[in-house]
Every structure is written in C-alpha cells, then in structure tokens.
Design an enzyme around this catalytic site. Structure first.
Site, mmCIF file in Angstrom:
data_model
loop_
_atom_site.group_PDB
_atom_site.id
_atom_site.type_symbol
_atom_site.label_atom_id
_atom_site.label_comp_id
_atom_site.label_asym_id
_atom_site.label_seq_id
_atom_site.Cartn_x
_atom_site.Cartn_y
_atom_site.Cartn_z
ATOM 1 C CG ASN A 110 -6.555 -1.406 1.868
ATOM 2 O OD1 ASN A 110 -5.927 -0.966 0.905
ATOM 3 N ND2 ASN A 110 -5.963 -1.861 2.948
ATOM 4 C CG HIS A 153 -3.321 3.194 2.805
ATOM 5 N ND1 HIS A 153 -3.910 2.788 1.626
ATOM 6 C CD2 HIS A 153 -3.177 2.064 3.556
ATOM 7 C CE1 HIS A 153 -4.102 1.477 1.664
ATOM 8 N NE2 HIS A 153 -3.671 1.023 2.821
ATOM 9 C CB CYS A 158 -0.934 0.008 1.199
ATOM 10 S SG CYS A 158 -1.840 -1.518 1.387
#
Ligand code: UT7
Length: 329
Positions: free
Chosen positions: A286, A256, A116
C-alpha cells in the site's frame, strides 16, 4: 456539449525506489511470516526510499517521465498538485519544492491531503480548473514515503506499506473522451481509525509524543477493512451512474492497492473477470496516494488500455475518505 472542455490524461510516469523489502526480510524484524502476509493482504514485497530520498524526490522522477510522455516541458504546466500524507516538510508544500526542482515557473502549486484517496481528489480538483478554462495543463502526482511514518516494530502495520510515486499530465482531449464523472466523499467521524496523531497543532512533537509513538501510523485494520469494502461498492456504483454507464461498460478497473481481499470483494460485486482489473499490491504494497497512479501507469506501460476504453479508478483511505472516477481513455 455543455460548453466546458473535455479533460483527460495526456502523459503518465511512475517511480519506485530501488530498495526492496521482502516478506522474508520482515520475518527477521517482527513476529510475522510470508504465509500470513500473502494470505491476508496479497503483498509479497514493497519498495523503500533511500535515506537521502524524500517524497519530492520520488515525485520528481515520476513527474519527469509524465512530462516526457506528454511531450511537454515543465514551463507548459499551469498547475501542480501533489497528493501526499508524507510531505517533505509541513511547509513549504511538496508541490512547491517540486515546482522548483522541475523549473515549472508558470505553475501554481499546492499539496492535497486526502490520504489514499488523494490522487482521485487531485484529479477532480485539477479537472475542474481545466474544464472551466482557468488552466490548460496540470501535473498531478500521488507520492508517499510511508516508510518514514511506519513503526517497524509493529507487525499490524509494518507489513502493509511501501513507498512510490505516480504522475499524470492532464489537459484538453477530444470531446467524448477524458473524465466523465467523479464521486468524492468523506466520513470524518472515522478519522481516529487511521491516523498519525503527533506533530500537528493538537499534539506538537515532544519527547512524550516520540515515546508514545505518535509520529507513526495508527490503524484499526478491521474497521478500515469494513469501511473499504462498503465504500468501494457504493462509490463505484455512484460514479458509474453519474457517468451514465453500467458495470458492463468497465474495460479496466484500477482500485486502490491496499489489500487483495478488498480488491477481490469489489471485483465480485462488479462481476469483473481478472483481466479487467489491475493488481500490483504484491509488488508495491500500500503506497497511499501513489497506489492508484502506480497501477494506472503500469496498465498504460502494459498496453492494457486502448483509445475509447472505460477506466474506473476507486480508492479509500484516512479521513476517512473515498474517491472514484470514470475515465474514457
Ligand atoms: O489504505 C489505507 C487503508 N488501510 C487498509 O486498507 C487496511 C485494511 N485492513 C486490512 O487490510 C486488514 O484488516 C489487515 C491486513 C490489516 C489485517 O487483516 P485481518 O484479517 O483483518 O486480521 P486481524 O486484524 O483480524 O488480525 C488477525 C490476527 C491477530 O491475532 P489474534 O488477535 O487473532 O491472535 C493479529 O495479531 O493476525 C495477527 N496479526 C499478524 N500475524 C502475523 C496481525 N498482523 C500480523 C502479522 N503477522 N503481520
């Protein structure tokens, strides 16, 4: 002036697949419910790639838009980096597949694996190529098809992830604008907390690895949560200090998008009002490397950034890794 060129974002684009998987769809698949998912994560729905779509297809759609928004053609790109943990194939890289699809015949191309944090790692990498004059224009894409590595019988993970791609073109910008600082880091000892163990040289694919579900994401959610809260704070402070700025200078915070509670803890630490933070975890869940660029591109589409604004992007993920940057728009 340090003799190096100022580098910033000159084009943006995003893509998410059409199919939407809602919390109520998931209620029919595993023992979960909308209330649990929304209160623990902030997620309401996520987009899922069609069977014929691979990561490079998502990346392509986002890249085309980024090139259009930069007013450039693919042959003007010198470097393509795709940040992903779900490449089309081990090799060739997704970046090479994309280079061919785009016809970006003058571009070097490689994938970058930092989960990520991959988009911010890729921005840092390409920025330095351009700063030093080795390249002029780079196309950076964060793209992931996490649905391909998610176990839809595991309620601990399957509610959390989605698919998508965000792309930017970066190049020289006027002095004083562009990327001011980066803070990248890793804590490799935490690797086992979030991984995909099978299919590599350590544990090649076999009937046993399939049976043991080693081809799916494993995550220790609680431990990753603690890591996330810690590094979102420390990386943010470090990158602001490196840029000679303070939290009061932040005009837009682009974190994020993994969990609304992690984002809120970072906002509290920075004393940020909601209008200074972009949140879209509710719509996309996500999306790993795509998460920060999807948020940034959406902020651009909503005209939430004006010339001279200070943008702070920060992410964390498998590795374990983190990456933050300060950008003057
Ligand atoms: O970008 C990659 C980084 N990944 C992340 O950022 C994820 C970080 N971690 C998290 O976001 C959170 O830890 C989770 C959302 C994964 C979990 O939230 P939590 O508040 O830490 O929950 P928990 O793991 O402490 O689990 C609480 C309970 C458990 O039941 P027991 O053991 O207390 O009876 C779980 O079995 O919730 C249960 N649970 C669920 N219940 C309904 C776990 N998943 C679900 C579910 N639906 N989908």
């Amino acid at each position: 002036m340090n003799g190096l060129r100022a580098v910033g974002i000159i084009g943006t684009g995003k893509y998410v697949p059409e199919k939407i998987l809602t919390n109520s769809d998931l209620e029919k698949m595993v023992d979960t419910n909308d209330e649990w998912i929304v209160s623990r994560t902030g997620i309401k729905e996520r987009h899922i790639a069609a069977p014929e779509q691979a990561t490079s297809d998502l990346a392509y759609e986002a890249a085309i838009k980024a090139l259009e928004s930069a007013g450039m053609t693919a042959d003007q790109i010198d470097l393509i980096i795709v940040a992903t943990v779900t490449p089309d194939t081990f090799f060739p890289s997704t970046a090479c597949i994309l280079q061919d699809k785009l016809g970006a015949k003058n571009a070097a191309a490689f994938d970058l694996s930092a989960a990520c944090s991959g988009f911010v790692y890729s921005l840092a990498t390409a920025t330095n190529f351009i700063k030093t004059g080795m390249y002029n224009n780079a196309l950076i894409i964060g793209a992931d098809c996490l649905s391909r590595i998610t176990d839809y019988t595991d309620r601990n993970t399957c509610v959390l992830f989605g698919d998508g791609a965000g792309a930017v073109v970066i190049g020289e910008v006027p002095e004083g604008r562009g990327f001011q600082s980066f803070d990248l880091g890793a804590e490799g000892s935490g690797g086992p907390l979030l991984n995909l163990a099978g299919g590599g040289s350590r544990l090649p694919s076999s009937p046993e690895t399939i049976q043991d579900k080693n081809h799916f994401i494993y995550m220790n959610g609680r431990e990753v949560f603690k890591f996330a809260v810690r590094v979102m704070g420390s990386a943010t402070e470090a990158v602001l200090t490196k840029a000679g700025k303070t939290k009061e200078d932040i005009d837009l915070f682009v974190p994020h998008q993994a969990n609304i509670r992690i984002i809120q803890s970072a906002m509290n630490r920075l004393d940020l009002p909601p209008e200074k933070c972009i949140i879209n975890v509710d719509k996309y869940a996500n999306t790993s490397a795509a998460s920060i660029p999807l948020a940034l591109v959406e902020a651009a589409e909503q005209n939430r950034m004006k010339e001279g604004d200070t943008i702070l992007m920060v992410g964390f993920g498998g590795g374990l890794t983190w990456g933050a940057c300060v950008l003057v728009w």
